[in-house]
Design a protein around this motif. Structure first.
Motif, PDB file in Angstrom:
ATOM      1  N   PRO A   9     -26.813 -13.056 -15.778  1.00  0.00           N
ATOM      2  CA  PRO A   9     -27.180 -14.043 -16.792  1.00  0.00           C
ATOM      3  C   PRO A   9     -28.282 -13.527 -17.715  1.00  0.00           C
ATOM      4  CG  PRO A   9     -27.245 -14.997 -14.592  1.00  0.00           C
ATOM      5  CD  PRO A   9     -27.050 -13.525 -14.418  1.00  0.00           C
ATOM      6  N   GLY A  10     -29.218 -12.756 -17.148  1.00  0.00           N
ATOM      7  CA  GLY A  10     -30.323 -12.241 -17.943  1.00  0.00           C
ATOM      8  C   GLY A  10     -30.705 -10.842 -17.503  1.00  0.00           C
ATOM      9  N   MET A  11     -31.059 -10.033 -18.491  1.00  0.00           N
ATOM     10  CA  MET A  11     -31.498  -8.666 -18.206  1.00  0.00           C
ATOM     11  C   MET A  11     -32.715  -8.341 -19.053  1.00  0.00           C
ATOM     12  SD  MET A  11     -29.495  -6.839 -16.105  1.00  0.00           S
ATOM     13  CE  MET A  11     -29.407  -5.131 -16.664  1.00  0.00           C
ATOM     14  N   PHE A  12     -33.582  -7.495 -18.491  1.00  0.00           N
ATOM     15  CA  PHE A  12     -34.744  -7.006 -19.238  1.00  0.00           C
ATOM     16  C   PHE A  12     -34.685  -5.484 -19.256  1.00  0.00           C
ATOM     17  CE2 PHE A  12     -37.269 -10.831 -19.755  1.00  0.00           C
ATOM     18  CZ  PHE A  12     -36.733 -11.671 -18.797  1.00  0.00           C
ATOM     19  N   VAL A  13     -35.088  -4.917 -20.379  1.00  0.00           N
ATOM     20  CA  VAL A  13     -35.134  -3.452 -20.481  1.00  0.00           C
ATOM     21  C   VAL A  13     -36.342  -3.064 -21.325  1.00  0.00           C
ATOM     22  CG1 VAL A  13     -33.635  -3.344 -22.528  1.00  0.00           C
ATOM     23  CG2 VAL A  13     -33.799  -1.367 -21.001  1.00  0.00           C
ATOM     24  N   GLN A  14     -36.934  -1.963 -20.964  1.00  0.00           N
ATOM     25  CA  GLN A  14     -38.058  -1.435 -21.730  1.00  0.00           C
ATOM     26  C   GLN A  14     -37.512  -0.779 -22.995  1.00  0.00           C
ATOM     27  OE1 GLN A  14     -40.967  -1.851 -19.710  1.00  0.00           O
ATOM     28  NE2 GLN A  14     -42.109  -1.651 -21.623  1.00  0.00           N
ATOM     29  N   GLU A  15     -38.239  -0.966 -24.071  1.00  0.00           N
ATOM     30  CA  GLU A  15     -37.870  -0.308 -25.333  1.00  0.00           C
ATOM     31  C   GLU A  15     -37.686   1.185 -25.093  1.00  0.00           C
ATOM     32  OE1 GLU A  15     -40.849  -0.938 -28.284  1.00  0.00           O
ATOM     33  OE2 GLU A  15     -39.519  -0.455 -29.959  1.00  0.00           O
ATOM     34  N   LYS A  16     -36.634   1.734 -25.723  1.00  0.00           N
ATOM     35  CA  LYS A  16     -36.267   3.152 -25.673  1.00  0.00           C
ATOM     36  C   LYS A  16     -35.539   3.546 -24.388  1.00  0.00           C
ATOM     37  CE  LYS A  16     -40.085   4.494 -28.696  1.00  0.00           C
ATOM     38  NZ  LYS A  16     -41.301   5.311 -28.862  1.00  0.00           N
ATOM     39  N   GLU A  17     -35.435   2.635 -23.447  1.00  0.00           N
ATOM     40  CA  GLU A  17     -34.674   2.930 -22.238  1.00  0.00           C
ATOM     41  C   GLU A  17     -33.213   2.534 -22.446  1.00  0.00           C
ATOM     42  OE1 GLU A  17     -37.613   4.717 -20.601  1.00  0.00           O
ATOM     43  OE2 GLU A  17     -35.928   4.307 -19.264  1.00  0.00           O
ATOM     44  N   ALA A  18     -32.341   3.017 -21.551  1.00  0.00           N
ATOM     45  CA  ALA A  18     -30.931   2.628 -21.570  1.00  0.00           C
ATOM     46  C   ALA A  18     -30.722   1.433 -20.642  1.00  0.00           C
ATOM     47  CB  ALA A  18     -30.054   3.792 -21.130  1.00  0.00           C
ATOM     48  N   VAL A  19     -29.695   0.647 -20.955  1.00  0.00           N
ATOM     49  CA  VAL A  19     -29.376  -0.514 -20.128  1.00  0.00           C
ATOM     50  C   VAL A  19     -27.861  -0.655 -20.033  1.00  0.00           C
ATOM     51  CG1 VAL A  19     -29.459  -2.136 -22.071  1.00  0.00           C
ATOM     52  CG2 VAL A  19     -29.854  -2.981 -19.758  1.00  0.00           C
ATOM     53  N   THR A  20     -27.410  -1.107 -18.869  1.00  0.00           N
ATOM     54  CA  THR A  20     -25.974  -1.334 -18.650  1.00  0.00           C
ATOM     55  C   THR A  20     -25.727  -2.812 -18.396  1.00  0.00           C
ATOM     56  OG1 THR A  20     -25.630   0.874 -17.710  1.00  0.00           O
ATOM     57  CG2 THR A  20     -23.981  -0.799 -17.193  1.00  0.00           C
ATOM     58  N   LEU A  21     -24.804  -3.368 -19.157  1.00  0.00           N
ATOM     59  CA  LEU A  21     -24.397  -4.769 -18.982  1.00  0.00           C
ATOM     60  C   LEU A  21     -23.007  -4.773 -18.360  1.00  0.00           C
ATOM     61  CD1 LEU A  21     -25.529  -6.234 -22.431  1.00  0.00           C
ATOM     62  CD2 LEU A  21     -26.863  -5.845 -20.354  1.00  0.00           C
ATOM     63  N   ASP A  22     -22.879  -5.518 -17.273  1.00  0.00           N
ATOM     64  CA  ASP A  22     -21.651  -5.457 -16.486  1.00  0.00           C
ATOM     65  C   ASP A  22     -20.582  -6.428 -16.978  1.00  0.00           C
ATOM     66  OD1 ASP A  22     -23.437  -5.057 -13.311  1.00  0.00           O
ATOM     67  OD2 ASP A  22     -22.927  -3.613 -14.889  1.00  0.00           O
ATOM     68  N   CYS A  23     -19.352  -5.996 -16.823  1.00  0.00           N
ATOM     69  CA  CYS A  23     -18.206  -6.842 -17.156  1.00  0.00           C
ATOM     70  C   CYS A  23     -17.020  -6.422 -16.292  1.00  0.00           C
ATOM     71  CB  CYS A  23     -17.845  -6.696 -18.636  1.00  0.00           C
ATOM     72  SG  CYS A  23     -16.328  -7.547 -19.122  1.00  0.00           S
ATOM     73  N   THR A  24     -16.446  -7.368 -15.592  1.00  0.00           N
ATOM     74  CA  THR A  24     -15.193  -7.104 -14.895  1.00  0.00           C
ATOM     75  C   THR A  24     -14.146  -8.059 -15.434  1.00  0.00           C
ATOM     76  OG1 THR A  24     -15.783  -8.593 -13.089  1.00  0.00           O
ATOM     77  CG2 THR A  24     -16.285  -6.259 -12.791  1.00  0.00           C
ATOM     78  N   TYR A  25     -12.889  -7.650 -15.313  1.00  0.00           N
ATOM     79  CA  TYR A  25     -11.809  -8.438 -15.895  1.00  0.00           C
ATOM     80  C   TYR A  25     -10.636  -8.522 -14.935  1.00  0.00           C
ATOM     81  CZ  TYR A  25      -9.982  -3.788 -17.005  1.00  0.00           C
ATOM     82  OH  TYR A  25      -9.538  -2.498 -16.917  1.00  0.00           O
ATOM     83  N   ASP A  26      -9.780  -9.458 -15.203  1.00  0.00           N
ATOM     84  CA  ASP A  26      -8.627  -9.693 -14.342  1.00  0.00           C
ATOM     85  C   ASP A  26      -7.395  -9.879 -15.219  1.00  0.00           C
ATOM     86  OD1 ASP A  26      -7.494 -12.369 -12.146  1.00  0.00           O
ATOM     87  OD2 ASP A  26      -7.000 -10.232 -12.143  1.00  0.00           O
ATOM     88  N   THR A  27      -6.441  -8.980 -15.070  1.00  0.00           N
ATOM     89  CA  THR A  27      -5.188  -9.105 -15.799  1.00  0.00           C
ATOM     90  C   THR A  27      -4.102  -8.321 -15.077  1.00  0.00           C
ATOM     91  OG1 THR A  27      -4.083  -8.788 -17.930  1.00  0.00           O
ATOM     92  CG2 THR A  27      -5.711  -7.129 -17.301  1.00  0.00           C
ATOM     93  N   SER A  28      -2.874  -8.751 -15.248  1.00  0.00           N
ATOM     94  CA  SER A  28      -1.741  -7.997 -14.737  1.00  0.00           C
ATOM     95  C   SER A  28      -0.949  -7.365 -15.880  1.00  0.00           C
ATOM     96  CB  SER A  28      -0.826  -8.905 -13.909  1.00  0.00           C
ATOM     97  OG  SER A  28      -0.398 -10.002 -14.683  1.00  0.00           O
ATOM     98  N   ASP A  29      -1.406  -7.601 -17.090  1.00  0.00           N
ATOM     99  CA  ASP A  29      -0.753  -7.029 -18.272  1.00  0.00           C
ATOM    100  C   ASP A  29      -1.194  -5.581 -18.423  1.00  0.00           C
ATOM    101  OD1 ASP A  29       0.298  -6.430 -20.769  1.00  0.00           O
ATOM    102  OD2 ASP A  29      -0.407  -8.281 -21.690  1.00  0.00           O
ATOM    103  N   PRO A  30      -0.281  -4.631 -18.556  1.00  0.00           N
ATOM    104  CA  PRO A  30      -0.698  -3.239 -18.718  1.00  0.00           C
ATOM    105  C   PRO A  30      -1.310  -2.949 -20.101  1.00  0.00           C
ATOM    106  CG  PRO A  30       1.686  -3.415 -18.873  1.00  0.00           C
ATOM    107  CD  PRO A  30       1.179  -4.773 -18.480  1.00  0.00           C
ATOM    108  N   SER A  31      -1.061  -3.841 -21.056  1.00  0.00           N
ATOM    109  CA  SER A  31      -1.571  -3.629 -22.412  1.00  0.00           C
ATOM    110  C   SER A  31      -2.596  -4.697 -22.748  1.00  0.00           C
ATOM    111  CB  SER A  31      -0.413  -3.673 -23.419  1.00  0.00           C
ATOM    112  OG  SER A  31      -0.902  -3.514 -24.733  1.00  0.00           O
ATOM    113  N   TYR A  32      -3.814  -4.270 -22.930  1.00  0.00           N
ATOM    114  CA  TYR A  32      -4.889  -5.230 -23.225  1.00  0.00           C
ATOM    115  C   TYR A  32      -6.008  -4.505 -23.950  1.00  0.00           C
ATOM    116  CZ  TYR A  32      -6.616  -3.167 -18.868  1.00  0.00           C
ATOM    117  OH  TYR A  32      -6.998  -2.285 -17.888  1.00  0.00           O
TER     118      TYR A  32
END
Lengths: 115, 117
Positions: A9-32
């Protein structure tokens, strides 16, 4: 089942640093397609990056890259060298070829960049 | 140049007083969408048009109606706004299947923020 899941829901990162925001998905369609949008406090939705399901390489757009792990059904957004202007809500979204015009959005991650 | 234009950017209305929000596009996309977004939530799809074909989401209240008189314009009508309808309303467009856009992105307008008094 949720089509798109964003578990941070919330993330903090220091300026000039890298950050990763997570996302997972659910589909049975091979084309998306998978998309990331940025929404600053002004409310406008800004398209950042796109990854197609058949793309062999991870998408990159400037400081944004998408870590696409198809077998795990994840599409994490990586922001390198964070800037204060990156503070915003970030939404992951998916469009399936089979449903055509439907876009599915995650619940978003609020990113705060700390000086 | 703005490609999806929404008017007005800010709308204040009274409880029960009808409101119309407008959206125009210069992209010639055949799909247009209306989303409702409340604070810190994901956009919620109200309905979309594929050309003139109207697609209503099952949980969109009857209070919300839409018109698309031509390719470029789409309107959202809220017949009797309630306090719960205060939100940001986002218009978006995309290429549809016929335009080779199975996986093309959404192009958003800047949104119309509705306040209900």
């Amino acid at each position: 089942a949720q089509k798109i899941t964003q578990t941070q829901p919330g993330m903090f990162v220091q300026e000039k640093e890298a950050v990763t925001l997570d996302c997972t998905y659910d589909t049975s369609d091979p084309s998306y397609g998978l998309f990331w949008y940025k929404q600053p406090s002004s409310g406008e939705m800004i398209f950042l990056i796109y990854q197609g399901s058949y793309d062999q390489q991870n998408a990159t757009e400037g400081r944004y890259s998408l870590n696409f792990q198809k077998a795990r059904k994840s599409a994490n957004l990586v922001i390198s060298a964070s800037q204060l202007g990156d503070s915003a809500m970030y939404f992951c979204a998916m469009r399936e070829a089979i449903t055509g015009n439907q876009f599915y959005f995650g619940t978003g991650t609020s990113l705060t960049v700390i000086p | 140049d703005a490609m999806v234009i929404q008017n007005p950017r800010y709308q204040v209305t009274q409880f029960g007083k009808p409101v119309t929000l407008s959206c125009s596009q210069t992209l010639n996309h055949n799909v247009m969408y209306w989303y409702q977004q409340k604070s810190s939530q994901a956009p919620k799809l109200l309905f979309h048009y594929y050309d003139k074909d109207f697609n209503n989401e099952a949980d969109t209240p009857d209070n919300f109606q839409s018109r698309r008189p031509n390719t470029s314009f789409c309107f959202l009508d809220i017949r009797s706004p309630g306090l719960g309808d205060a939100a940001m309303y986002l218009c978006a467009t995309s290429r549809g299947l016929g335009q080779g856009g199975q996986t093309g992105e959404l192009f958003f307008g800047e949104g119309s923020r509705l306040t209900v008094l």
